[in-house]
Design a protein around this motif. Structure first.
Motif, mmCIF file in Angstrom:
data_model
loop_
_atom_site.group_PDB
_atom_site.id
_atom_site.type_symbol
_atom_site.label_atom_id
_atom_site.label_comp_id
_atom_site.label_asym_id
_atom_site.label_seq_id
_atom_site.Cartn_x
_atom_site.Cartn_y
_atom_site.Cartn_z
ATOM 1 N N TRP A 135 17.430 11.636 -12.768
ATOM 2 C CA TRP A 135 18.263 11.731 -11.560
ATOM 3 C C TRP A 135 17.722 12.774 -10.581
ATOM 4 N N LYS A 136 17.130 13.836 -11.112
ATOM 5 C CA LYS A 136 16.664 14.921 -10.237
ATOM 6 C C LYS A 136 15.601 14.470 -9.252
ATOM 7 N N ILE A 137 14.912 13.358 -9.551
ATOM 8 C CA ILE A 137 13.946 12.823 -8.585
ATOM 9 C C ILE A 137 14.356 11.412 -8.126
ATOM 10 N N GLY A 138 15.637 11.094 -8.303
ATOM 11 C CA GLY A 138 16.165 9.835 -7.778
ATOM 12 C C GLY A 138 15.812 8.605 -8.582
ATOM 13 N N LEU A 139 15.589 8.746 -9.887
ATOM 14 C CA LEU A 139 15.271 7.609 -10.747
ATOM 15 C C LEU A 139 16.391 7.378 -11.756
ATOM 16 N N ASP A 140 16.387 6.200 -12.365
ATOM 17 C CA ASP A 140 17.431 5.837 -13.325
ATOM 18 C C ASP A 140 16.942 4.635 -14.127
ATOM 19 N N TYR A 141 17.780 4.126 -15.032
ATOM 20 C CA TYR A 141 17.459 2.904 -15.777
ATOM 21 C C TYR A 141 18.708 2.043 -15.909
ATOM 22 N N GLU A 182 17.767 6.297 -26.512
ATOM 23 C CA GLU A 182 16.670 5.547 -25.898
ATOM 24 C C GLU A 182 16.718 5.504 -24.377
ATOM 25 N N PRO A 183 16.543 6.654 -23.736
ATOM 26 C CA PRO A 183 16.387 6.616 -22.285
ATOM 27 C C PRO A 183 15.082 5.919 -21.910
ATOM 28 N N GLY A 184 14.985 5.490 -20.675
ATOM 29 C CA GLY A 184 13.778 4.801 -20.229
ATOM 30 C C GLY A 184 13.630 4.869 -18.724
ATOM 31 N N TYR A 185 12.571 4.299 -18.243
ATOM 32 C CA TYR A 185 12.369 4.115 -16.798
ATOM 33 C C TYR A 185 11.464 2.904 -16.608
ATOM 34 N N TYR A 186 11.764 2.083 -15.592
ATOM 35 C CA TYR A 186 11.057 0.821 -15.390
ATOM 36 C C TYR A 186 10.769 0.620 -13.912
ATOM 37 N N GLU A 187 9.492 0.438 -13.583
ATOM 38 C CA GLU A 187 9.109 0.076 -12.222
ATOM 39 C C GLU A 187 8.746 -1.397 -12.249
ATOM 40 N N ASP A 188 9.603 -2.195 -11.605
ATOM 41 C CA ASP A 188 9.433 -3.641 -11.653
ATOM 42 C C ASP A 188 8.034 -4.037 -11.196
ATOM 43 N N HIS A 189 7.426 -4.957 -11.968
ATOM 44 C CA HIS A 189 6.096 -5.490 -11.688
ATOM 45 C C HIS A 189 5.007 -4.418 -11.802
ATOM 46 N N ALA A 190 5.312 -3.309 -12.521
ATOM 47 C CA ALA A 190 4.323 -2.240 -12.672
ATOM 48 C C ALA A 190 4.232 -1.765 -14.123
ATOM 49 N N PHE A 191 5.274 -1.101 -14.617
ATOM 50 C CA PHE A 191 5.239 -0.585 -15.983
ATOM 51 C C PHE A 191 6.654 -0.292 -16.465
#
Length: 711
Positions: free
Chosen positions: A570-576, A616-625
């Motif tokens: 969240w501190k850099i504006g990301l989530d899952y 199991e936290p995660g992060y996903y960039e669609d069409h990337a990784f």
């Protein structure tokens, strides 16, 4: 495996209604059933059930999938013909049916997450094979709802005759709202009542009635089965086995005795248990009817003085028959469940029904039989049949007690034998994983081309050599590069990717052993990761550590802890887009309730000592990784220096011991305490797993558990 946002974990449902039951303690040294404050309701619909097909998601801001039309731009502009959908529509006008829409859910008659192939009706009609989703076909439209884990998969699998409804995204209506929009007033919506929990059916009925739509129960036939015909797979009939007491910890007679005491305390004379893992746990039985889950298709009715198992008797071996006979459990045909429900009502039974999981066909059959009883005999008439109760506080005649199944919580609180089995199976699983990753790195170093399916198959080969291995606990998620961003990606031989050494690789896998169930995710890079990949991975790791080290007061529900795992993102504006943790069964379902750790704050079930959850936290960039780090944890009591309010404080004990790739860690983002956690964890991995390894696999483990330090 990621936490589910749907009703599937009960099937992962972990829905709000699961916290509304009463669990008295008993005199066992290890209590089986436990007490919450709640009062049973007589003949009333549960008010705490989940909204019908309401699937909430996080992270709909900058993390969004490309629209389906963009991915399909090379297809023809006109809709592709769909012979199955056309055949289904032709049945709408048949005598005795007369509907304008038909709903095809994912579940079987037991609300299972994983189901036998013969019950995969939604996958058959739509082509979408994800484990969560709902299809609706009207006379001129076809739409499929699924959650954020499956958006990319659904885009690939649906043809252009289907409209993908990304549940949880802004502006996407719920299924019931969509029906109100597309059907004219007076329209009739058909369902198979065996495939809907009573709560879900009632919620649907209530919503569509606002637009004067009628919900039609089609008891006698399933329309998808009608067009599936001879090509439909046969129902499973593999033998049932006894789950050894050394793994179960508590014998069947003791479990049934505790449950019967619970029935009496609740003012009930019998209970219907329909969740397959609850039946298996209560009777210390295991089966293989369902992929990945050691359960068998069965219903169980427990009365104060009897118990009946409704199952295909061709699966019952002589050993199982003797096991059941010792516990006083009789056999009945699987498809005779409704006739038994009618019999109980005719005898005046007060039937305990968990309407969040028991299907609408059973509940409606019981209610109709109750009405018939009262009409025939009158509410104060003499009864010639079995008298269950003689009490001024209870109504004369049959009536329902609608509460959560007490088996759900009892099963979630693991006893010492179950925990020992889980610990042992996780160490053997870690040994198989070490052998696999050692092999894989050697193959990558030799520039051998391997597909995602090759890797899943090889991992299965290593696991199958471990003592007590039975099956995978879910389809292995083996995703290279962009495929890792598909949260519930399942590679297929004809379409999967070759593993790219220069891209992130995500492997989420698990196994069923005779003594336990495993679920682990690791993300690695075989080359040189980018700064962006390292930052995202490290922030996921920080969230993983924060949750692992959390200490919290008793009676804390899981949603309170969810932010621990997300804060660094969240501190850099990301989530899952998925929950952080799901319950896990002991040699049972990889997803179980009632506990969860999730942003879905409706589940008020407190985390309790003996519960197992994933981290199991995660992060996903669609069409990337995609990135995910997953361990299983057991809730345990923490000896804090203070006990404010005189209550217990709880934390977690690790069950999973396997290296986390340090090459992906940006050390500048880790605190001293976080680095100490990682080094301590790797020291424990080496200590616990290395005795099970030899040769190159042991050397691989040594190399990957060395301490790290800031330069």
């Amino acid at each position: 495996m990621h936490s589910l946002p749907s009703h599937a974990m009960r099937p992962l449902c972990l829905n709000p209604s699961l916290c509304s039951s009463r669990f008295p303690f008993f005199s066992f040294s290890i209590p089986i059933f436990h007490k919450f404050k709640n009062n049973p309701t007589i003949y009333k619909k549960s008010q705490n059930g989940p909204p019908f097909f309401s699937i909430r998601c996080c992270g709909s801001g900058s993390v969004t999938a490309k629209p389906s039309w963009e991915l399909r731009r090379n297809r023809a502009a006109v809709q592709e013909p769909d012979e199955k959908v056309d055949a289904l529509r032709q049945l709408f006008t048949k005598p005795g049916i007369g509907i304008d829409a038909y709903i095809i859910p994912s579940q079987d008659a037991h609300q299972s997450e994983f189901i036998a192939e013969c019950y995969m009706r939604r996958a058959y009609i739509s082509g979408f094979t994800g484990s969560a989703g709902t299809a609706i076909v009207t006379k001129d439209k076809a739409a499929l709802w699924t959650d954020g884990r499956y958006f990319l998969q659904a885009e690939k699998q649906l043809n252009t005759s289907w409209k993908l409804m990304r549940a949880g995204n802004f502006g996407v209506p719920q299924a019931s709202e969509w029906l109100n929009d597309v059907l004219a007033p007076g329209g009739r919506v058909g369902i198979d009542p065996f495939l809907f929990s009573y709560d879900a059916a009632e919620e649907l009925k209530e919503v569509i009635s606002k637009k004067n739509l009628e919900l039609v129960y089609l008891y006698d036939l399933n329309l998808v089965d009608e067009i599936w015909k001879e090509s439909r797979p046969k129902p499973p009939n593999k033998p049932i086995r006894v789950h050894d007491l050394k793994y179960a910890g508590i014998d069947v007679v003791s479990k049934l005795s505790s449950l019967r005491a619970e029935l009496v305390a609740a003012g009930s004379s019998a209970i219907v248990i329909s969740m397959l893992d609850e039946v298996a746990w209560l009777l210390n039985l295991r089966g293989s009817d369902v992929p990945h889950s050691p359960v068998m298709y069965a219903y169980l009715i427990v009365e104060v003085d009897a118990a009946k198992l409704f199952v295909d008797d061709s699966k019952v071996t002589s050993e199982v028959m003797y096991h059941l006979k010792k516990a006083g459990v009789d056999l009945r045909p699987y498809d005779s469940i409704l006739s038994e429900i009618r019999r109980l009502a005719a005898e005046g039974a007060h039937l305990w029904l968990d309407t969040s999981s028991v299907n609408a066909a059973i509940v409606e059959t019981y209610k109709a039989a109750c009405d018939k009883y009262l009409m025939n005999r009158g509410s104060r008439g003499k009864r010639k049949n079995k008298q269950y109760f003689e009490s001024d506080s209870l109504p004369v005649g049959p009536s329902g007690v609608y509460m959560q199944s007490p088996v759900s919580l009892a099963k979630a609180l693991k006893n010492p034998s179950e925990l020992e089995g889980m610990q042992n199976s996780h160490l053997r699983d870690a040994a198989a994983l070490a052998q696999f990753w050692c092999w894989l790195e050697e193959e990558i170093h030799k520039n051998v081309k391997l597909t995602e399916v090759d890797l899943a198959d090889k991992l299965l080969e290593f696991r199958s050599k471990q003592d007590g291995f039975l099956d995978t606990s879910f389809d292995t998620i083996s995703g290279s590069g962009a495929n890792g961003a598909i949260i519930h990606y399942t590679p297929e031989a004809e379409s999967c990717s070759v593993v790219d050494p220069n891209k992130l690789f995500l492997l989420d896998s698990g196994a069923q052993y005779v003594d336990g169930t495993t679920d682990i995710t690791r993300t690695v890079h075989f080359g040189e990761p980018t700064a962006r990949e390292k930052e995202c991975f490290t922030r996921v790791l920080k969230g993983h550590i924060a949750l692992d080290e959390a200490v919290f007061p008793e009676n804390t529900p899981g949603f309170v802890l969810d932010a621990f795992a997300r804060s660094a993102l969240w501190k850099i504006g990301l989530d899952y887009r998925h929950g952080t943790g799901h319950g896990v069964g002991a040699a049972l379902n990889v997803h179980e309730g009632p506990q969860s750790i999730s942003f879905r704050y409706g589940n008020m079930t407190p985390l309790q000592k003996g519960m197992i959850v994933s981290n199991e936290p995660g992060y996903y960039e669609d069409h990337a990784f995609g990135i995910r780090i997953e361990n299983l944890l057991c809730v345990q009591e923490i000896n804090t220096p203070n006990r404010y309010g005189g209550i217990e404080y709880l934390g977690f004990e690790k069950l999973t011991f396997f290296p986390i790739q340090t090459k992906l860690v940006d050390l500048s983002l880790l605190s001293i305490e976080e680095m100490q956690w990682l080094n301590s964890y790797h020291s424990q991995v080496w200590e616990k797993v290395s005795p099970l390894l030899e040769g190159s696999a042991r050397q691989w483990l040594w190399k990957n558990t060395r301490p790290i330090a800031k330069q």
